[in-house]
Each structure stands twice: as C-alpha cells, then as structure tokens.
Design a protein around this motif. Sequence first.
Motif, PDB file in Angstrom:
ATOM      1  N   ALA A 159     -46.727  35.469  50.887  1.00 18.57           N
ATOM      2  CA  ALA A 159     -45.347  35.938  50.734  1.00 18.57           C
ATOM      3  C   ALA A 159     -44.420  35.193  51.686  1.00 18.57           C
ATOM      4  CB  ALA A 159     -45.272  37.439  50.987  1.00 18.57           C
ATOM      5  N   ARG A 160     -44.864  35.005  52.917  1.00 21.72           N
ATOM      6  CA  ARG A 160     -44.027  34.311  53.908  1.00 21.72           C
ATOM      7  C   ARG A 160     -43.749  32.876  53.474  1.00 21.72           C
ATOM      8  NH1 ARG A 160     -43.908  30.897  57.852  1.00 21.72           N
ATOM      9  NH2 ARG A 160     -46.067  30.237  57.508  1.00 21.72           N
ATOM     10  N   ARG A 161     -44.774  32.198  52.955  1.00 23.12           N
ATOM     11  CA  ARG A 161     -44.586  30.804  52.548  1.00 23.12           C
ATOM     12  C   ARG A 161     -43.723  30.685  51.293  1.00 23.12           C
ATOM     13  NH1 ARG A 161     -50.119  27.331  53.792  1.00 23.12           N
ATOM     14  NH2 ARG A 161     -50.558  28.252  55.841  1.00 23.12           N
ATOM     15  N   MET A 162     -43.826  31.649  50.400  1.00 24.03           N
ATOM     16  CA  MET A 162     -42.932  31.649  49.237  1.00 24.03           C
ATOM     17  C   MET A 162     -41.479  31.760  49.687  1.00 24.03           C
ATOM     18  SD  MET A 162     -44.929  34.114  46.496  1.00 24.03           S
ATOM     19  CE  MET A 162     -43.575  34.083  45.307  1.00 24.03           C
ATOM     20  N   MET A 163     -41.218  32.682  50.606  1.00 21.22           N
ATOM     21  CA  MET A 163     -39.853  32.860  51.093  1.00 21.22           C
ATOM     22  C   MET A 163     -39.384  31.626  51.858  1.00 21.22           C
ATOM     23  SD  MET A 163     -38.778  35.739  50.007  1.00 21.22           S
ATOM     24  CE  MET A 163     -37.352  35.965  51.038  1.00 21.22           C
ATOM     25  N   GLN A 164     -40.291  31.022  52.623  1.00 23.98           N
ATOM     26  CA  GLN A 164     -39.925  29.827  53.385  1.00 23.98           C
ATOM     27  C   GLN A 164     -39.542  28.681  52.451  1.00 23.98           C
ATOM     28  OE1 GLN A 164     -43.082  28.270  55.853  1.00 23.98           O
ATOM     29  NE2 GLN A 164     -41.745  26.809  56.881  1.00 23.98           N
ATOM     30  N   SER A 209     -38.433  28.820  49.414  1.00 22.02           N
ATOM     31  CA  SER A 209     -37.198  29.111  48.684  1.00 22.02           C
ATOM     32  C   SER A 209     -35.974  29.015  49.586  1.00 22.02           C
ATOM     33  CB  SER A 209     -37.280  30.504  48.056  1.00 22.02           C
ATOM     34  OG  SER A 209     -38.347  30.572  47.131  1.00 22.02           O
ATOM     35  N   THR A 210     -36.062  29.600  50.783  1.00 19.83           N
ATOM     36  CA  THR A 210     -34.896  29.574  51.673  1.00 19.83           C
ATOM     37  C   THR A 210     -34.623  28.165  52.193  1.00 19.83           C
ATOM     38  OG1 THR A 210     -36.330  30.283  53.504  1.00 19.83           O
ATOM     39  CG2 THR A 210     -35.055  31.983  52.380  1.00 19.83           C
ATOM     40  N   GLU A 211     -35.662  27.370  52.408  1.00 18.80           N
ATOM     41  CA  GLU A 211     -35.431  25.995  52.864  1.00 18.80           C
ATOM     42  C   GLU A 211     -34.733  25.174  51.787  1.00 18.80           C
ATOM     43  OE1 GLU A 211     -39.161  24.446  54.175  1.00 18.80           O
ATOM     44  OE2 GLU A 211     -39.059  25.429  56.146  1.00 18.80           O
ATOM     45  N   ALA A 212     -35.117  25.387  50.526  1.00 18.69           N
ATOM     46  CA  ALA A 212     -34.454  24.670  49.431  1.00 18.69           C
ATOM     47  C   ALA A 212     -32.979  25.045  49.367  1.00 18.69           C
ATOM     48  CB  ALA A 212     -35.149  24.977  48.109  1.00 18.69           C
ATOM     49  N   LEU A 213     -32.685  26.333  49.516  1.00 23.11           N
ATOM     50  CA  LEU A 213     -31.292  26.778  49.476  1.00 23.11           C
ATOM     51  C   LEU A 213     -30.538  26.366  50.732  1.00 23.11           C
ATOM     52  CD1 LEU A 213     -31.615  30.357  47.931  1.00 23.11           C
ATOM     53  CD2 LEU A 213     -30.820  28.263  46.828  1.00 23.11           C
ATOM     54  N   ALA A 214     -31.225  26.328  51.872  1.00 22.55           N
ATOM     55  CA  ALA A 214     -30.561  25.946  53.125  1.00 22.55           C
ATOM     56  C   ALA A 214     -30.022  24.524  53.038  1.00 22.55           C
ATOM     57  CB  ALA A 214     -31.534  26.076  54.297  1.00 22.55           C
ATOM     58  N   ASP A 215     -30.791  23.631  52.426  1.00 24.04           N
ATOM     59  CA  ASP A 215     -30.316  22.252  52.262  1.00 24.04           C
ATOM     60  C   ASP A 215     -29.042  22.219  51.424  1.00 24.04           C
ATOM     61  OD1 ASP A 215     -32.447  21.316  53.732  1.00 24.04           O
ATOM     62  OD2 ASP A 215     -33.674  20.797  51.986  1.00 24.04           O
ATOM     63  N   LEU A 216     -29.011  23.038  50.379  1.00 30.39           N
ATOM     64  CA  LEU A 216     -27.846  23.054  49.492  1.00 30.39           C
ATOM     65  C   LEU A 216     -26.630  23.659  50.193  1.00 30.39           C
ATOM     66  CD1 LEU A 216     -26.806  22.418  46.679  1.00 30.39           C
ATOM     67  CD2 LEU A 216     -27.617  24.658  45.924  1.00 30.39           C
ATOM     68  N   VAL A 217     -26.826  24.775  50.892  1.00 24.34           N
ATOM     69  CA  VAL A 217     -25.716  25.417  51.608  1.00 24.34           C
ATOM     70  C   VAL A 217     -25.169  24.486  52.686  1.00 24.34           C
ATOM     71  CG1 VAL A 217     -25.110  27.305  53.173  1.00 24.34           C
ATOM     72  CG2 VAL A 217     -26.464  27.767  51.125  1.00 24.34           C
ATOM     73  N   THR A 218     -26.054  23.811  53.399  1.00 23.82           N
ATOM     74  CA  THR A 218     -25.626  22.877  54.445  1.00 23.82           C
ATOM     75  C   THR A 218     -24.793  21.745  53.851  1.00 23.82           C
ATOM     76  OG1 THR A 218     -27.587  23.374  55.774  1.00 23.82           O
ATOM     77  CG2 THR A 218     -26.431  21.323  56.253  1.00 23.82           C
ATOM     78  N   ALA A 219     -25.229  21.227  52.705  1.00 23.66           N
ATOM     79  CA  ALA A 219     -24.494  20.136  52.059  1.00 23.66           C
ATOM     80  C   ALA A 219     -23.121  20.604  51.589  1.00 23.66           C
ATOM     81  CB  ALA A 219     -25.301  19.594  50.879  1.00 23.66           C
ATOM     82  N   VAL A 220     -23.050  21.802  51.011  1.00 26.10           N
ATOM     83  CA  VAL A 220     -21.765  22.337  50.539  1.00 26.10           C
ATOM     84  C   VAL A 220     -20.824  22.571  51.716  1.00 26.10           C
ATOM     85  CG1 VAL A 220     -20.668  24.361  49.496  1.00 26.10           C
ATOM     86  CG2 VAL A 220     -22.677  23.333  48.415  1.00 26.10           C
ATOM     87  N   ARG A 265     -30.104  37.345  53.350  1.00 25.51           N
ATOM     88  CA  ARG A 265     -30.274  37.497  54.800  1.00 25.51           C
ATOM     89  C   ARG A 265     -31.294  36.507  55.369  1.00 25.51           C
ATOM     90  NH1 ARG A 265     -29.706  43.014  53.281  1.00 25.51           N
ATOM     91  NH2 ARG A 265     -27.732  43.896  54.019  1.00 25.51           N
ATOM     92  N   PRO A 266     -32.456  36.297  54.719  1.00 23.72           N
ATOM     93  CA  PRO A 266     -33.378  35.275  55.245  1.00 23.72           C
ATOM     94  C   PRO A 266     -32.739  33.887  55.310  1.00 23.72           C
ATOM     95  CG  PRO A 266     -34.513  36.682  53.668  1.00 23.72           C
ATOM     96  CD  PRO A 266     -33.063  37.035  53.591  1.00 23.72           C
ATOM     97  N   LEU A 267     -31.920  33.552  54.313  1.00 22.56           N
ATOM     98  CA  LEU A 267     -31.248  32.257  54.302  1.00 22.56           C
ATOM     99  C   LEU A 267     -30.259  32.153  55.452  1.00 22.56           C
ATOM    100  CD1 LEU A 267     -30.498  29.568  52.953  1.00 22.56           C
ATOM    101  CD2 LEU A 267     -28.984  30.849  51.422  1.00 22.56           C
TER     102      LEU A 267
END
Length: 675
Positions: A415-420, A422-433, A456-458
């Motif tokens: 579960a932790r790795r699934m969340m990691q 997913s949030t890392e993929a979104l973090a790259d996008l949010v950072t770029a935006v 919240r995790p993101l």
Amino acid sequence: MGVRVGADVGGTFTKAVAIDSITGELAGRAVVPTTHDHRDGVSAGVVDVVAKLVAEVGAETIELVTHSTTQAVNALLEGDTVPVGVLGLARAPYLRKARNRTTISRAIAHEFLDLSAGFNAVAARQALARLVEAGAQAVCVAEAFAPDDSACEDAVAVLAAELGLPVTTSSGLTGLYGLELRTVTAALNASILPIALRTAEVVEAGVAAAGLTCPVMVMRGDGGATDLAGFRAAPARTLYSGPAASVAGALRTLRIGDGVIVEVGGTSTNVAAITAGRPALSYVRVAGQATAVRALDVQVAGVAGGSMLRVRRRRIYGVGPRSAHIAGLTYSCFLAPERLAGGRPETLAPRPGDPADYLVLRLVDGTMAALTNTCAANALGLIPDGDYAAGHRRSAIVALDIAGAAVRLSGSELARRMMQASTEALADLVTAVAAQHRLTQPTLIAVGGGASVLGRPLAGILGLDCQIPPGAEVISSMGDALSLVRAERERTVSRPTPADVDALIAEVEAEALAAGASPTSLQVQVSQIGDRGAIRAVAVGALVLGSGVVPGRPPLSREAIIDVARAAGGSEQVDPVGRFWLSSLDGRVLLFDRFGDPTLDVRGEAILVDGSPGEAPLQASIGSAVSRHVRNVGPIKIQPTTWVVQDGRIRELADPDAIADTVGAGAAAVIVGNA
C-alpha cells in the motif's frame, strides 16, 4: 424554494447537485456511473442524474440546469468526428497565400474561390456540392481578412445551411488574424458539430421529459457558461469544461490567492494553476496544432483514486492508467471482508489492447475485485471517517495482504509503495505547473472524489499547505450550478482606438445578454494581447432565473472589502469605482470586484476621476503618471500599461493619449503601471 442544478460528467461517475438559488445551500445530490457505452454516450448519464434530482426536489423548484460535458474532447480523442471540407476565400493579391493556408491536413477536401470580382453565390453553391461529393459531412469556411468583413463567410454559411450542412466560419470563432490558425480552429469545430447537435438534442429532450421547462446551459472550457444555442454553434469552446467546472467550484467555495487545484477523480487527475485568485487560461492545442480557442490551462495525469495496481516479474510496475470503473470492477475496499477471504491474486488485461499486468483478486465466487489507490489509502488509515472515499479498512488490509504475496511484500508495504508511486507522479506534474506559472509556495487545493486519497499525501511530499473544501467530491457539479455566463472575443488591431474597443465590448456584451445574463451584473475586461497585436474582451454576468433572482454571492460591504484588501497586502482605504473597489498602498494598486475577487494587481498608481467641473485636466495627470513609470532597459524605453476602470468595464489601452477620450464623462479610475 428555487434551485439551480449542476451536472458534471467524470471519467468514472456523473454527479449532479441542486443548490438553493438564494442561500447557496446544497438541496440535493445524485450520482450514476458515467454512461460511456450508452447509445447516447455520456449525455445519457446527465439526463439520468437530472431526473433523479427532479424526483428529489421537484420539477417546479428547478430554475436552471447547467452541465459540463466531455463530449467534445472525447470525440477528438476517440475519432468520433465527421469528415470536414474546407472552402477557402480570398481576393487578389492574396490568392496563392490564402489557398496554401486554407489547405490543411485535417480536411478531407478543399475548394477555393477567387472573390476579386465579388462574391458569386452560384460558384459558392457548386463548390459546396463538390465538397459533399468528396465525402465532407461538415464545412469550414475561411476567408483572408474575414475578421475585418465577414459578409462573404456568412453568405456561404447560409448556402451551406440550405444544403443541410453543418458549417463553421473562421470569423465566427475568433477575430484574430492568421488565416491558417482560423482555418484549423473552424475545421476542428466543424468536425464535432454533429455530435454536439446530438448531445444538445439528448439533453434538451431528457430535461423536458423530466418535466422541466427551465433554461439549459453548458459549461465552457474557460470557466463560463453558454446556452444550448452557443453550444450547438461552437462546441469547441466546451473543450476541458469538466476541469473548468471544478476550478469554478473551488473558486466559489474558497478564497484562493496563489494555488494549484488538483482534481482527483476515479480515472484521471487534473492539475490547474490559480494566480492571484484567477485561473490560468491558454490556447488549446489539438494533435500538436494550435487553435484560437482558449480554455483552462489544465494538465492531466492518468493516475487517480480508482487507478489499478500493475505488476511485472513479481515487482510493482506502476499504478494506472486503467481505472477500476473502466475495467468494470469493484474496489476491494468497498466489499465486505468475508467476500475477500480465500481470494487469490491474478493478472489480466482490463480492456482489449491493455497490457496483461494489472493485478486483481479473483474471489471464491468467481468474481474479481480491483486493487486501487483508494484501497491503499484506506489500508494505511489515510481516509477520515465519513469521507466520500472511505471504505472498509479491514477489507483493504485483507485485499492488500493477499496481493502482497504476489510481489513478496507485506500488505502495508505494498500500500505504501502504491501511494508513493502515485504521489511522485503527481508531484512532478504539480511542480511543473507551479514553475510554469511562477508560483513559489502555492496552496494545494484537492478536490474530486479522490481528494483525500491523494491530496494530503501529495501536499505532504511537496511541503505545501493543503485545503479540501466542503463537498469536494461534487465540486465540479457545484461549479456548474454556480456558473456565470461568459463571452469572449479577440480581434487583431495593432493600435486600437476607443471606437475599436467600444465595438468589441458591444459584441461580447450582446453575446452574454443573448445567453441570458443580467445587464446589471455584467463586468467586461479588455486587455492587450501583445504577441498577437490584438485586443481581447471578456464579459461575465449572472443568469437571470425565472423567479427574477440573479443568483450568486451577495456583494461584499465596504468593511468586508477592507478586510480582503488588507489580507492581500493593500490599504485600509478603499474607493468604489463603478462595480469595483480600488485599494492603493506603497506603489501597489489592487482592484477587486463586488465580491472581493481580485481583478488587477499593479505596481503603479491610480488616478481617481469624479467628473466634476473643477477637476484638474486628466491628460496632464495621465502624462505625469506615465512618465513616472517608464522603465529604461538599456537604450530602450518601455512604456507602462494603462487601464481605465468605469462602470462595469476595465479597458487596457496601449495608447495613453486615448485615455481621456475613453473616460468621457462620469466617475472612473485610471491605473498606470505594470501588472
């Protein structure tokens, strides 16, 4: 009680809400799975949720239905478009260039008419007939310099209508120069006209069948709304209307300065920037080609609350992009723990063409259950009780323990790795935006059904504050229900005169009023488009409902505006200017609308004009202000920008000498500086 209904089509669910027109309180809600495979497409789901709300609140209480639609973007992505023929028009000496620039790859056939000797209706009718013979089922008409005179384009459109051909004229969508740009935009719009017509018919008939006689509106991609007539004529303006609705809902629910809105659905996540309280818009690109249609500048990631776990060679490969809903599977965390007992992990291809690496549980009864981000978040205890995404935590733990054996991990580590991932993929996008829009420490606003799953995790891994507004799971539907009428026009004018600006204002005001906006609610903002040598006018207004109510937030008092100005770094001294409030402090000028939303933030100064006979000559005051804010970059002098604020209008003018004529009589403010 009068209510407004908003319906939003998501990748997983179609949701609708009913909102009290006066109090703004939620009066009802409904949800159905999005009807991707229905013969009427996703419009069938809109009709279903509206009918459910009619049963809940009563047809007699509903005064307006507004929906955001994925039909336009889905049609383009899935190729559900019709062949388009292009009819190019021009006069000498521009014939060769115009022929080349109207010969675009998107068209199935191309015809060209020389207008040097005038418009020939017989020749135009024959050209249209040849396009039909070549297989065209819709027509785009594009003439060189049509923004200056659209008479010939309009004449061809009349002939096409007589032949029963859906038609789009290039000047009907934009007043910008750039013949190829206008041709591509008009052809794109023409290609989705038939599906737009079917969509409008389905929704209109469904609303009527539910016993409603109220207006039906459609959300545009720029965050405003248009009536069905506007949708039928220009469906391209509804591209990305779903993300636009979520941003509109968030802005109507929260007071946001700099922020990034992350809408976490079941199938995908949309990311959009908010700068100084205003959403970022950009010109839509389709298949790598620029268009003249502006919409919310949204980035989309194929990871969300319903995204399914993927494994290869007994290792986690990723999460998504396929979601449980599209796969036709139930989330494991929404099943009773007893159903999961004895289940075993198995990989499969959820849909034809998908890789066979999605890990699911085959249950004892032969059914299958998905392992999603929502399951992982529930297993880790990240979802608050009562949240929309809350499932059975025990079920999530059992499911992930079973799945963990397939990748040699404990259930909690899986579960932790699934969340990691997913949030890392979104973090790259949010950072770029955030970087693209120069946001250094934005607030992350998480909305959508999966807001608590990834929001919240993101925010945690990015070190940002996170807000989840009330009703986050239906924020798009709320944005639809609370939407304002919006009209926008652009025109190429290198040095616009006051008459040019007034003419463009009259066009957008007329369009907004025709769509049902209240005249007293209209606000118009005119801005320069420097890189295109053009001006843009945007009119926004509230729709007048059948009860006579003009819904929306009540205007703020002076005391409340002072609080807003102080929080934004402005002065406690605020001055009313038409339908706006102005605050100046230490070389900074802030302009707010009646609801406290920011409209301008300028480094400069403001000149208040009350129109009294003894007032100092305006031209001299403006000249002095302009000279104080000229910037020298090497040998080059850069002139400041000037704005005129009067009544419900904000005009940005390139020529300070024209300001005195623009102001005319009456109270106004002239702002000089740099935004």
